[in-house]
Design an enzyme around this catalytic site. Sequence first.
Site, PDB file in Angstrom:
ATOM      1  N   LYS A  22      50.768  37.755  51.706  1.00  0.00           N
ATOM      2  CA  LYS A  22      49.985  39.002  51.746  1.00  0.00           C
ATOM      3  C   LYS A  22      48.509  38.661  51.875  1.00  0.00           C
ATOM      4  O   LYS A  22      47.809  39.214  52.731  1.00  0.00           O
ATOM      5  CB  LYS A  22      50.221  39.787  50.459  1.00  0.00           C
ATOM      6  CG  LYS A  22      49.227  40.914  50.230  1.00  0.00           C
ATOM      7  CD  LYS A  22      49.484  41.705  48.970  1.00  0.00           C
ATOM      8  CE  LYS A  22      48.858  41.133  47.752  1.00  0.00           C
ATOM      9  NZ  LYS A  22      47.431  41.366  47.558  1.00  0.00           N
ATOM     10  N   ASN A  23      48.026  37.731  51.034  1.00  0.00           N
ATOM     11  CA  ASN A  23      46.585  37.485  50.985  1.00  0.00           C
ATOM     12  C   ASN A  23      46.070  36.660  52.152  1.00  0.00           C
ATOM     13  O   ASN A  23      44.865  36.558  52.347  1.00  0.00           O
ATOM     14  CB  ASN A  23      46.209  36.853  49.639  1.00  0.00           C
ATOM     15  CG  ASN A  23      46.379  37.853  48.506  1.00  0.00           C
ATOM     16  OD1 ASN A  23      46.548  39.055  48.747  1.00  0.00           O
ATOM     17  ND2 ASN A  23      46.371  37.374  47.289  1.00  0.00           N
ATOM     18  N   CYS A 118      38.984  47.997  40.241  1.00  0.00           N
ATOM     19  CA  CYS A 118      40.431  48.216  40.206  1.00  0.00           C
ATOM     20  C   CYS A 118      40.887  47.896  38.781  1.00  0.00           C
ATOM     21  O   CYS A 118      40.095  47.535  37.923  1.00  0.00           O
ATOM     22  CB  CYS A 118      41.132  47.343  41.238  1.00  0.00           C
ATOM     23  SG  CYS A 118      41.411  45.675  40.685  1.00  0.00           S
ATOM     24  N   ARG A 123      35.311  43.764  39.914  1.00  0.00           N
ATOM     25  CA  ARG A 123      35.474  43.141  41.242  1.00  0.00           C
ATOM     26  C   ARG A 123      34.352  43.548  42.207  1.00  0.00           C
ATOM     27  O   ARG A 123      34.568  44.187  43.222  1.00  0.00           O
ATOM     28  CB  ARG A 123      36.850  43.483  41.795  1.00  0.00           C
ATOM     29  CG  ARG A 123      37.945  42.956  40.867  1.00  0.00           C
ATOM     30  CD  ARG A 123      39.319  43.144  41.407  1.00  0.00           C
ATOM     31  NE  ARG A 123      39.583  42.245  42.525  1.00  0.00           N
ATOM     32  CZ  ARG A 123      40.736  42.307  43.214  1.00  0.00           C
ATOM     33  NH1 ARG A 123      41.632  43.211  42.916  1.00  0.00           N
ATOM     34  NH2 ARG A 123      40.931  41.489  44.234  1.00  0.00           N
ATOM     35  N   ASP A 309      46.961  34.817  40.026  1.00  0.00           N
ATOM     36  CA  ASP A 309      47.999  35.761  40.484  1.00  0.00           C
ATOM     37  C   ASP A 309      49.381  35.404  39.959  1.00  0.00           C
ATOM     38  O   ASP A 309      50.331  36.160  40.173  1.00  0.00           O
ATOM     39  CB  ASP A 309      48.038  35.821  42.018  1.00  0.00           C
ATOM     40  CG  ASP A 309      46.783  36.446  42.570  1.00  0.00           C
ATOM     41  OD1 ASP A 309      46.561  36.327  43.796  1.00  0.00           O
ATOM     42  OD2 ASP A 309      46.015  37.023  41.785  1.00  0.00           O
ATOM     43  N   ARG A 401      53.132  46.997  47.012  1.00  0.00           N
ATOM     44  CA  ARG A 401      51.934  46.533  47.736  1.00  0.00           C
ATOM     45  C   ARG A 401      52.075  45.062  48.100  1.00  0.00           C
ATOM     46  O   ARG A 401      51.558  44.620  49.107  1.00  0.00           O
ATOM     47  CB  ARG A 401      50.694  46.702  46.849  1.00  0.00           C
ATOM     48  CG  ARG A 401      50.406  48.124  46.459  1.00  0.00           C
ATOM     49  CD  ARG A 401      49.060  48.237  45.824  1.00  0.00           C
ATOM     50  NE  ARG A 401      48.029  47.651  46.690  1.00  0.00           N
ATOM     51  CZ  ARG A 401      46.733  47.796  46.482  1.00  0.00           C
ATOM     52  NH1 ARG A 401      46.305  48.467  45.447  1.00  0.00           N
ATOM     53  NH2 ARG A 401      45.846  47.254  47.288  1.00  0.00           N
TER      54      ARG A 401
HETATM   55  C1  EPZ Z   1      41.565  37.492  46.208  1.00  0.00           C
HETATM   56  O1  EPZ Z   1      40.807  38.559  45.674  1.00  0.00           O
HETATM   57  C2  EPZ Z   1      43.010  37.953  46.181  1.00  0.00           C
HETATM   58  N1  EPZ Z   1      43.172  39.147  47.013  1.00  0.00           N
HETATM   59  C3  EPZ Z   1      43.421  38.259  44.741  1.00  0.00           C
HETATM   60  O2  EPZ Z   1      44.800  38.596  44.756  1.00  0.00           O
HETATM   61  C4  EPZ Z   1      43.236  36.993  43.903  1.00  0.00           C
HETATM   62  O3  EPZ Z   1      43.557  37.275  42.565  1.00  0.00           O
HETATM   63  C5  EPZ Z   1      41.789  36.521  44.010  1.00  0.00           C
HETATM   64  O4  EPZ Z   1      41.434  36.314  45.395  1.00  0.00           O
HETATM   65  C6  EPZ Z   1      41.553  35.217  43.254  1.00  0.00           C
HETATM   66  O5  EPZ Z   1      42.393  34.218  43.760  1.00  0.00           O
HETATM   67  C7  EPZ Z   1      43.230  39.009  48.363  1.00  0.00           C
HETATM   68  O6  EPZ Z   1      43.132  37.915  48.894  1.00  0.00           O
HETATM   69  C8  EPZ Z   1      43.411  40.267  49.155  1.00  0.00           C
HETATM   70  P1  EPZ Z   1      37.586  36.644  44.363  1.00  0.00           P
HETATM   71  P2  EPZ Z   1      39.186  38.520  45.760  1.00  0.00           P
HETATM   72  O7  EPZ Z   1      36.473  37.162  45.212  1.00  0.00           O
HETATM   73  O8  EPZ Z   1      38.775  37.870  47.011  1.00  0.00           O
HETATM   74  C9  EPZ Z   1      34.226  37.760  41.226  1.00  0.00           C
HETATM   75  C10 EPZ Z   1      46.712  39.844  44.237  1.00  0.00           C
HETATM   76  O9  EPZ Z   1      47.294  40.080  43.170  1.00  0.00           O
HETATM   77  N2  EPZ Z   1      33.447  38.206  42.396  1.00  0.00           N
HETATM   78  O10 EPZ Z   1      38.022  35.231  44.530  1.00  0.00           O
HETATM   79  O11 EPZ Z   1      38.704  39.896  45.472  1.00  0.00           O
HETATM   80  C11 EPZ Z   1      35.435  38.641  40.979  1.00  0.00           C
HETATM   81  O12 EPZ Z   1      35.078  39.776  40.212  1.00  0.00           O
HETATM   82  C12 EPZ Z   1      45.196  39.917  44.301  1.00  0.00           C
HETATM   83  O13 EPZ Z   1      47.271  39.531  45.317  1.00  0.00           O
HETATM   84  C13 EPZ Z   1      32.121  38.585  42.215  1.00  0.00           C
HETATM   85  O14 EPZ Z   1      31.598  38.574  41.100  1.00  0.00           O
HETATM   86  O15 EPZ Z   1      38.859  37.576  44.529  1.00  0.00           O
HETATM   87  C14 EPZ Z   1      36.366  37.722  40.249  1.00  0.00           C
HETATM   88  O16 EPZ Z   1      36.030  37.706  38.883  1.00  0.00           O
HETATM   89  C15 EPZ Z   1      44.581  40.315  42.986  1.00  0.00           C
HETATM   90  N3  EPZ Z   1      31.407  39.006  43.291  1.00  0.00           N
HETATM   91  C16 EPZ Z   1      36.069  36.347  40.863  1.00  0.00           C
HETATM   92  O17 EPZ Z   1      34.804  36.487  41.511  1.00  0.00           O
HETATM   93  C17 EPZ Z   1      31.947  39.024  44.554  1.00  0.00           C
HETATM   94  O18 EPZ Z   1      31.233  39.394  45.519  1.00  0.00           O
HETATM   95  C18 EPZ Z   1      37.080  35.898  41.909  1.00  0.00           C
HETATM   96  O19 EPZ Z   1      37.210  36.937  42.828  1.00  0.00           O
HETATM   97  C19 EPZ Z   1      33.292  38.637  44.711  1.00  0.00           C
HETATM   98  C20 EPZ Z   1      34.018  38.225  43.620  1.00  0.00           C
END
Ligand code: EPZ
Length: 423
Positions: A22-23, A118, A123, A309, A401
Amino acid sequence: MDSILVKGNGALSGVIPIAGAKNACLTLMPATLLSEEPLTLTNAPRLADVRMMTTLLQSLGAEVTSMSQGQVLAMSSHDISNLTADYDIVRKMRASILVLGPLLARFGQAVVSLPGGCAIGARPVDLHLQALEALGARLDLRDGYVHASVPGGRLKGAVIDFPLVSVGATENALMAAVLAKGTTEIRNAAREPEIVDLAHCLQKMGAQIEGEGTSTLTIQGVDRLCGATHPVVTDRIELGTYMLAPAICGGEVELLGGRLDLVAAFAEKLDAAGIQVSETVRGLKVSRGGNRVKAVDVVTAPFPGFPTDLQAQMMALMCTAEGVSVLEERIFENRFMHAPELMRMGARIEVHGGTATVTGVPRLKGAPVMATDLRASISLILAGLAAEGETVVSRVYHLDRGYERVEEKLSAVGAKIERIRGE
Ligand code: EPZ
């Protein structure tokens, strides 16, 4: 709303096919916006989120044709007529923000709704925006939208140094940089297999990228990208999820398409807990005999660490392990919502901030529980597979999803599971 009914039914045995990730798919699909030539994805998963991304791309004017029951996505962004990603779609799926980088890279402007938070956390997308500004974009945040433009029309290569690892921000920056003028270096980049898969697809389209899978990506911008056909990488989170089914129930299951390199840190934890994981010609085999699972500690981290995840699913295993397990969630600030639901089933869990301490009990008892987010929902189903009696998981729209045909895949290995259609 549908529910899922699960009954504890003893050891599992058989084969589960693992779908495309998915991701990975949710970042590969926006990559079509980077080229006027067709991009075709094979091994695409059949998921609600993929259908949502299809709707978003079509709203921009892209053609997306789903074939082979959804496993092939033939896309063309030759005629993009709209550069605005509406709140109504973006609020339902955060990955929509991934159209921002490609739209800026190819068209020099975009209006994309801010995704909002969410269930698992605020996020924010500040890192996405900082990266795009570093590449020369001008971003104006107003009325809940990012109004983005590129003075001079074309992004310029830059050094982007992320203060923390972000999968999505790395993906947006990478897709923006491939058409920027000059060289871009992305430091502290995410190393997830989904990033590597995106880089490989972009390279097939003519992008010049080095360092995928490491913390530093170097991109030489090109003037245009051509089309490509690319298979979506195996879903390591679905893989890890189904590896836990025989771990929790006992028995032996083979995961078709499973790759140990995608789940190394996770597999190490299963091994420490007394679960046998081995590679086969067709994928991975996971088995557990009569021995009781041993409690192990988990700390979530960016790849190659233990995936956030899979934290909820691992907690389900630890609920009936022998001993005490401490799970630390270091990626998201609110990702223990499955804990109170597992406690309804008799689990002994104490949550303090980002740490959950699980004291194993011999067996859980089935109960009505509620899904709160995607990975929590599957964690409750896993717990129900081995619980005494019936478990009914409500609000399973979360599940759809990210997991295709859960009932079918688990029934095929002997689980007692069925979907109850809601009103
Ligand atoms: C991706 O989300 C995945 N989703 C998530 O999977 C996964 O949990 C996550 O990466 C971590 O591996 C998709 O790929 C669609 P991040 P993403 O940016 O990109 C903070 C699932 O269950 N952050 O790596 O949104 C954020 O709040 C989903 O399939 C900022 O502060 O995750 C988090 O604490 C859930 N500012 C951390 O970084 C930003 O601009 C990691 O988030 C971006 C992120």
